[in-house]
Design an enzyme around this catalytic site. Sequence first.
Site, short mmCIF file in Angstrom:
data_model
loop_
_atom_site.label_atom_id
_atom_site.label_comp_id
_atom_site.label_asym_id
_atom_site.label_seq_id
_atom_site.Cartn_x
_atom_site.Cartn_y
_atom_site.Cartn_z
N LYS A 194 -37.43 56.55 85.78
CA LYS A 194 -37.31 55.22 85.19
C LYS A 194 -36.48 54.36 86.13
CE LYS A 194 -35.72 52.77 81.10
NZ LYS A 194 -35.23 52.90 79.73
N LYS A 222 -42.03 54.94 85.02
CA LYS A 222 -41.88 53.63 84.39
C LYS A 222 -41.09 52.71 85.30
CE LYS A 222 -39.49 51.60 80.53
NZ LYS A 222 -38.43 51.78 79.61
C1 PBG Z 1 -34.64 51.74 76.34
C2 PBG Z 1 -35.98 51.34 76.85
C3 PBG Z 1 -36.32 50.21 77.62
C4 PBG Z 1 -37.71 50.24 77.74
C5 PBG Z 1 -38.15 51.38 77.09
N1 PBG Z 1 -37.06 52.04 76.56
C6 PBG Z 1 -35.50 49.10 78.14
C7 PBG Z 1 -34.51 49.32 79.19
O1 PBG Z 1 -34.31 50.40 79.71
O2 PBG Z 1 -33.85 48.33 79.51
C8 PBG Z 1 -38.52 49.20 78.45
C9 PBG Z 1 -39.92 49.04 77.93
C10 PBG Z 1 -40.61 47.78 78.34
O3 PBG Z 1 -40.10 46.94 79.12
O4 PBG Z 1 -41.74 47.62 77.87
N2 PBG Z 1 -33.82 52.35 77.29
ZN ZN Z 2 -31.53 52.41 76.85
#
Ligand code: PBG
Ligand code: ZN
Length: 323
Positions: free
Chosen positions: A195, A248
């Site tokens: 991520k 992601k």
């Molecule tokens: C929570 C989370 C996030 C997303 C999924 N789970 C946001 C982040 O990490 O700031 C992002 C999903 C999206 O942008 O569609 N940690």
């Molecule tokens: Zn988070």
Amino acid sequence: MAFPVTRSRRLRMNEILRNMVRETRLSPEQFIYPMFVCSGEGVKKEISAMPGNYQWSVDRLVHEARSVKSLGIGGIMLFGLPAKKDDAATGAYDDNGVVQEALRALKREVPGILLITDVCLCEYTANGHCGIVKGDEICNDETLELLARAALSQAKAGADMVAPSDMMDGRVGAIRSALDKNGFQNTPIMSYSVKYASGYYGPFREAADSAPAFGDRRSHQMDPANAREALREVELDIEEGADIIMVKPAGPYLDIIRMIRDRHEQPVAAYQVSGEYSALVAAASMGWLDMPGVMMESLIGIRRAGADIILTYFAKEAAKILG
Ligand code: PBG
Ligand code: ZN
């Protein structure tokens, strides 16, 4: 054999041929549709930065989930907007929390669709951070226990799969052992293994009301410049028991999806995030890009890169086209 014996265009001459030789296909069963659940009743509130996506109260969510299921979509990913937030993120592991209530209702009312939960604290902490904060540090080890409690509480309420998105070190192992100790040996973990600290999460922070009050997420999410590090993250998560590996965002990281697909046997999921969605929707609304063409092209690109599963806000629209 070169031209004129070989002509690439021969197999492109009509739709039947093109359909027959197509290398990559999309199927709604491989889609996961992210949904946002809030407290209250009768709520269906559009997220302005993500047209066509809503915050739902449990009663309306159930209704909507039925139509998601009837489109053949494989699963729903649930995000919660708790009635109140605090420093210890209690809403995340409250057995009567908003996601837990939604899970019980969905299990009862909408059988036959996979219920997946996002495991993180940022939707539940008053400061919007993914973990427990001390001074200006997001503490790793203190956060693990709370993540494990959240995942367990979700599994008890009916989650078919849990998906930790926090990027704390060791969280997959902590969640695996909490699930196993409590009889949830068969609940899979889909880890947000790779991520990135991405600007494409912008619209989501409105959707989940989870923008950090100070600082950013770069002390736990990955640097967009790094690819070898992604492989290390995946190896660690597999060692800790991750069943599905997620990358992601998806579109800007197709090389990473391909690398992981080539090196690992586990199913690979890719999350086409909020900003990827909203950018296409906005451009189409200006008349600069054509829907549904760019939507389907963005999804086929992610599949072609090697993703088995796609989390996407386009799930419903794409499923309608795929029939
Ligand atoms: C929570 C989370 C996030 C997303 C999924 N789970 C946001 C982040 O990490 O700031 C992002 C999903 C999206 O942008 O569609 N940690
Ligand atoms: Zn988070």
